[in-house]
Design an enzyme around this catalytic site. Structure first.
Site, short mmCIF file in Angstrom:
data_model
loop_
_atom_site.label_atom_id
_atom_site.label_comp_id
_atom_site.label_asym_id
_atom_site.label_seq_id
_atom_site.Cartn_x
_atom_site.Cartn_y
_atom_site.Cartn_z
N ASN A 116 0.81 -1.21 0.00
CA ASN A 116 0.00 0.00 0.00
C ASN A 116 0.85 1.27 0.00
OD1 ASN A 116 -2.96 -0.81 0.00
ND2 ASN A 116 -2.06 -2.23 1.44
N HIS A 137 23.31 2.26 8.33
CA HIS A 137 24.51 3.09 8.25
C HIS A 137 25.28 2.91 9.55
CE1 HIS A 137 24.10 5.48 4.56
NE2 HIS A 137 22.80 5.31 4.74
N ALA A 150 -0.12 -3.05 13.77
CA ALA A 150 0.22 -1.67 13.43
C ALA A 150 1.20 -1.06 14.43
CB ALA A 150 -1.04 -0.83 13.36
N THR A 192 12.31 -6.55 15.70
CA THR A 192 13.75 -6.66 15.95
C THR A 192 14.20 -8.10 16.19
OG1 THR A 192 13.46 -6.28 18.32
CG2 THR A 192 13.83 -4.33 16.94
N LYS A 193 13.25 -9.03 16.25
CA LYS A 193 13.53 -10.46 16.46
C LYS A 193 12.70 -11.27 15.47
CE LYS A 193 15.57 -10.05 20.70
NZ LYS A 193 16.94 -10.36 20.98
N ARG A 202 6.43 -8.46 19.94
CA ARG A 202 6.47 -9.74 20.64
C ARG A 202 5.18 -10.49 20.32
NH1 ARG A 202 3.41 -10.01 25.18
NH2 ARG A 202 2.57 -8.07 25.96
#
Length: 198
Positions: free
Chosen positions: A75, A105, A158, A163-164, A178
């Site tokens: 979207n 970076h 949302a 990060t895992k 989570r």
């Protein structure tokens, strides 16, 4: 839903441009910004919203590989960035304003970490593969960080930051994301989960 004449004309214009520039796609809503197209493989029946930025950049003599599977719907305002490997499976639904990146970076873990006094845009580009398997639904404003695997049928709520790795058949939410529910095949229901990242 009734569409105005201008909306119908805009849709027709986008369909024509899609068939000229992306003949295997379902519909591309322009404008769209695609950088490094030779490193990107689009599956069949791709649908995009407006103002998407899909990019594959070559760094350090490595050819990037950005793969978008069949029947993927992306979207508005989605940004996908690849310098090594981003793989999006079939039948994936991506809501608006989602960020998916295999790169950063600077290096902030392990050996040879970046110094904070270095100019941010001049820091070494680091990369870890991102794999999104089939039939994943990614909600509005989600960010998916380098080195992540999201297994099939997972749902990311949302505003989550992933990060895992996310296991199959689960619903994950939050910052960091989570697992909060897992689909139970026996009951046919989504059930609260006590699953924890290791």
């Amino acid at each position: 839903m009734d569409k105005s004449i201008l909306e119908i004309m805009d849709l027709a214009k986008n369909l024509i441009k899609t068939k000229i520039f992306f003949p295997n796609a379902r519909i591309i809503r322009f404008p769209i910004d695609i950088r490094g197209k030779k490193y990107i493989k689009f599956g069949k029946n791709l649908t995009t919203g407006r103002y998407c930025r899909i990019e594959a950049y070559k760094f350090y003599n490595l050819d990037p590989n950005l793969l978008i599977g069949n029947n993927v719907q992306i979207n508005d305002f989605v940004h996908i960035s690849c310098v090594k490997n981003v793989s999006i499976g079939n039948n994936v639904l991506i809501a608006s304003r989602v960020f998916i990146s295999d790169n950063n970076h600077g290096n902030y873990n392990g050996e040879n970490q970046s110094n904070p006094s270095e100019v941010a845009s001049k820091r070494i580009i680091t990369s870890k593969n991102v794999i999104i398997e089939d039939n994943v639904w990614i909600g509005e404003n989600v960010s998916i960080m380098p080195g992540i695997k999201i297994e099939k049928n997972a749902i990311i709520g949302a505003n989550s930051i992933v990060t895992k790795n996310i296991p199959a058949n689960t619903i994950s939410v939050g910052n960091p994301a989570r697992v909060v529910k897992k689909f139970n095949d026996d009951s046919g229901k989504w059930e609260k989960s006590e699953w924890r990242h290791i």
